[in-house]
Structure formats: C-alpha cells, structure tokens
Design a protein around this motif. Sequence first.
Motif, mmCIF file in Angstrom:
data_model
loop_
_atom_site.group_PDB
_atom_site.id
_atom_site.type_symbol
_atom_site.label_atom_id
_atom_site.label_comp_id
_atom_site.label_asym_id
_atom_site.label_seq_id
_atom_site.Cartn_x
_atom_site.Cartn_y
_atom_site.Cartn_z
ATOM 1 N N ASP A 61 0.800 -1.223 0.000
ATOM 2 C CA ASP A 61 0.000 0.000 0.000
ATOM 3 C C ASP A 61 0.832 1.273 0.000
ATOM 4 O O ASP A 61 0.289 2.361 0.138
ATOM 5 C CB ASP A 61 -0.947 0.028 1.194
ATOM 6 C CG ASP A 61 -2.010 -1.047 1.100
ATOM 7 O OD1 ASP A 61 -2.331 -1.468 -0.026
ATOM 8 O OD2 ASP A 61 -2.509 -1.464 2.159
ATOM 9 N N GLU B 74 -2.970 4.451 -4.549
ATOM 10 C CA GLU B 74 -4.407 4.503 -4.727
ATOM 11 C C GLU B 74 -4.915 3.083 -4.873
ATOM 12 O O GLU B 74 -4.209 2.223 -5.399
ATOM 13 C CB GLU B 74 -4.743 5.328 -5.961
ATOM 14 C CG GLU B 74 -4.429 6.798 -5.767
ATOM 15 C CD GLU B 74 -4.951 7.635 -6.906
ATOM 16 O OE1 GLU B 74 -4.458 7.454 -8.037
ATOM 17 O OE2 GLU B 74 -5.838 8.450 -6.643
ATOM 18 N N PRO B 75 -6.132 2.813 -4.429
ATOM 19 C CA PRO B 75 -6.687 1.466 -4.566
ATOM 20 C C PRO B 75 -6.749 1.059 -6.037
ATOM 21 O O PRO B 75 -7.009 1.892 -6.905
ATOM 22 C CB PRO B 75 -8.083 1.572 -3.978
ATOM 23 C CG PRO B 75 -8.101 2.838 -3.188
ATOM 24 C CD PRO B 75 -7.053 3.727 -3.768
#
Length: 90
Positions: free
Chosen positions: A66, A87-88
């Motif tokens: 992450d 970012e996801p």
Amino acid sequence: MGGKAPTNCKEQQTEPFDVRRLHAARKQSAIMSMFDGLKPGQTFSVILDFDPGRLKRQLEGSFAGDFVWVCLEIGPPEWLIEIGKREPAR
C-alpha cells in the motif's frame, strides 16, 4: 539533490521534510506519522541522515503493497526518499 523519478501517485508535497533536525529517537516516528496522514495518491519527500533500510522494512511490514518508495538520492551522508500511499486498484 538528484532528479525526480516517476511514481504512480498524483499529489506530492513540494518541499522535502528534513528529519536531520529532529532528535534521533523521533525521526522514524515522525515519518510514520506523516505517512499515516496521507490520503491515497499523496506522497511526501524526506531527507534522511541515516540508512533508510530499517524505515523501509517497517513500512513493508505495516503497509505491505500500500505504499510507494522511491529513492531519489542515495547517501551517505544523506538520502532523499519519496514515500506515498498507493491509490486502490480499480
């Protein structure tokens, strides 16, 4: 300081945060606090006067994939590191 390497983050703080002025016991915790305050897609740069290996391992252990880590300048005597929250995935 060296050139800019590309990251997959959109928003970057303009001036590097210089932890050399902090007491040794506070440096890593200050950086971790800055990371915690990031929103996905944001980054910050930090100037270190210590080998960043331990800090990187701490981020890897706590945040796995992450985070973004780009070494912009390799020391010693100082390192310039860009750290960000990914970012996801879509």
